[in-house]
Design a protein around this motif. Structure first.
Motif, short mmCIF file in Angstrom:
data_model
loop_
_atom_site.label_atom_id
_atom_site.label_comp_id
_atom_site.label_asym_id
_atom_site.label_seq_id
_atom_site.Cartn_x
_atom_site.Cartn_y
_atom_site.Cartn_z
N GLU A 1 26.91 16.17 37.93
CA GLU A 1 27.19 16.75 39.25
C GLU A 1 28.68 16.69 39.55
OE1 GLU A 1 24.48 14.42 41.58
OE2 GLU A 1 22.78 15.74 41.12
N ALA A 2 29.32 15.58 39.22
CA ALA A 2 30.76 15.45 39.46
C ALA A 2 31.54 16.44 38.57
CB ALA A 2 31.21 14.02 39.18
N LEU A 3 31.09 16.61 37.34
CA LEU A 3 31.74 17.54 36.42
C LEU A 3 31.64 18.97 36.96
CD1 LEU A 3 33.12 17.46 33.60
CD2 LEU A 3 30.89 18.00 32.63
N ALA A 4 30.46 19.35 37.41
CA ALA A 4 30.26 20.70 37.94
C ALA A 4 31.05 20.91 39.24
CB ALA A 4 28.78 20.97 38.18
N LYS B 1 30.05 4.20 28.72
CA LYS B 1 30.49 3.92 30.09
C LYS B 1 29.35 4.11 31.10
CE LYS B 1 35.43 4.71 29.56
NZ LYS B 1 36.59 5.51 29.97
N VAL B 2 28.52 5.12 30.86
CA VAL B 2 27.36 5.32 31.74
C VAL B 2 26.43 4.11 31.63
CG1 VAL B 2 25.33 6.75 32.22
CG2 VAL B 2 27.52 7.84 31.69
N LEU B 3 26.16 3.66 30.41
CA LEU B 3 25.31 2.48 30.22
C LEU B 3 25.93 1.26 30.88
CD1 LEU B 3 22.97 0.89 29.05
CD2 LEU B 3 24.25 0.74 26.88
N GLY C 1 20.22 12.76 46.53
CA GLY C 1 21.54 13.09 45.99
C GLY C 1 22.61 12.16 46.51
N PRO C 2 23.82 12.21 45.96
CA PRO C 2 24.89 11.31 46.36
C PRO C 2 25.25 11.43 47.84
CG PRO C 2 25.67 12.93 44.76
CD PRO C 2 24.21 13.12 44.91
N GLU D 1 20.03 8.28 36.15
CA GLU D 1 20.59 8.63 37.47
C GLU D 1 22.10 8.77 37.39
OE1 GLU D 1 21.24 6.81 41.95
OE2 GLU D 1 20.45 5.53 40.37
N LEU D 2 22.76 7.82 36.74
CA LEU D 2 24.21 7.88 36.60
C LEU D 2 24.63 9.07 35.74
CD1 LEU D 2 25.14 4.11 36.25
CD2 LEU D 2 25.33 5.58 38.27
N ARG D 3 23.82 9.41 34.76
CA ARG D 3 24.12 10.59 33.94
C ARG D 3 24.06 11.86 34.80
NH1 ARG D 3 21.39 12.22 28.11
NH2 ARG D 3 22.17 14.35 28.04
#
Length: 168
Positions: free
Chosen positions: A122-125, A78-80, A163-164, A115-117
């Motif tokens: 970051e979203a997980l944390a 999905k990241v790819l 960053g986002p 970058e997406l990884r």
């Protein structure tokens, strides 16, 4: 590495780990007696083949494989697919492989993927407080991958390194 020793204060979610193979991922496996050859078989059958590593450009295959081992094959796919701007079905199929092979410059695809990884971590944390302590290590892992894949400069372009919260 033969055994993984977790950092002090950070709980290893995978449990006992040898050759990078965790008890959590392979609960029926006797991890303490795992041989390197058996671990390599797991990597080939459960990660490399499902991501179609032999069909992808080498630098991309390298970072995708590491991501599959770390996040799971479906999440890595999905990241790819997100980096390729195609439907994210979580399967590295013929369309994903073809799009990856056609993408130029390739180092930009690898940088976008990494970058997406980073954003995933970051979203997980942010969502799960117990993962916050792992964020630094995850970031360092991605930076080491970028260096190994030869995409260090592409990953640190001005529009990528922000960053986002800094993006318009």
């Amino acid at each position: 590495w033969e055994y993984y020793t977790p950092l002090v204060g950070i709980e290893d979610q995978g449990g006992l780990t040898k050759w990078g193979i965790s008890q959590r991922a392979y609960p029926a496996e006797d991890i303490a007696k795992l041989t390197r050859q058996r671990a390599e078989m797991f990597y080939l059958m459960d990660y490399w083949r499902p991501i179609k590593g032999n069909a992808l450009p080498p630098a991309l295959a390298f970072v995708l494989f590491d991501t599959a081992v770390n996040l799971g094959v479906q999440s890595a796919a999905k990241v790819l697919q997100g980096a390729l701007h195609i439907t994210q079905d979580g399967i590295v199929g013929p369309d994903t492989v073809a799009r990856a092979k056609q993408y130029y410059p390739r180092h930009e695809l690898v940088a976008r993927f990494l970058e997406l990884r980073l954003r995933f971590y970051e979203a997980l944390a942010a969502k799960y407080a117990h993962h916050a302590g792992s964020l630094y290590g995850w970031r360092m892992r991605v930076l080491r991958l970028a260096e190994e894949a030869g995409t260090w400069r592409a990953l640190w372009r001005d529009d990528v390194r922000r960053g986002p919260d800094d993006r318009a």
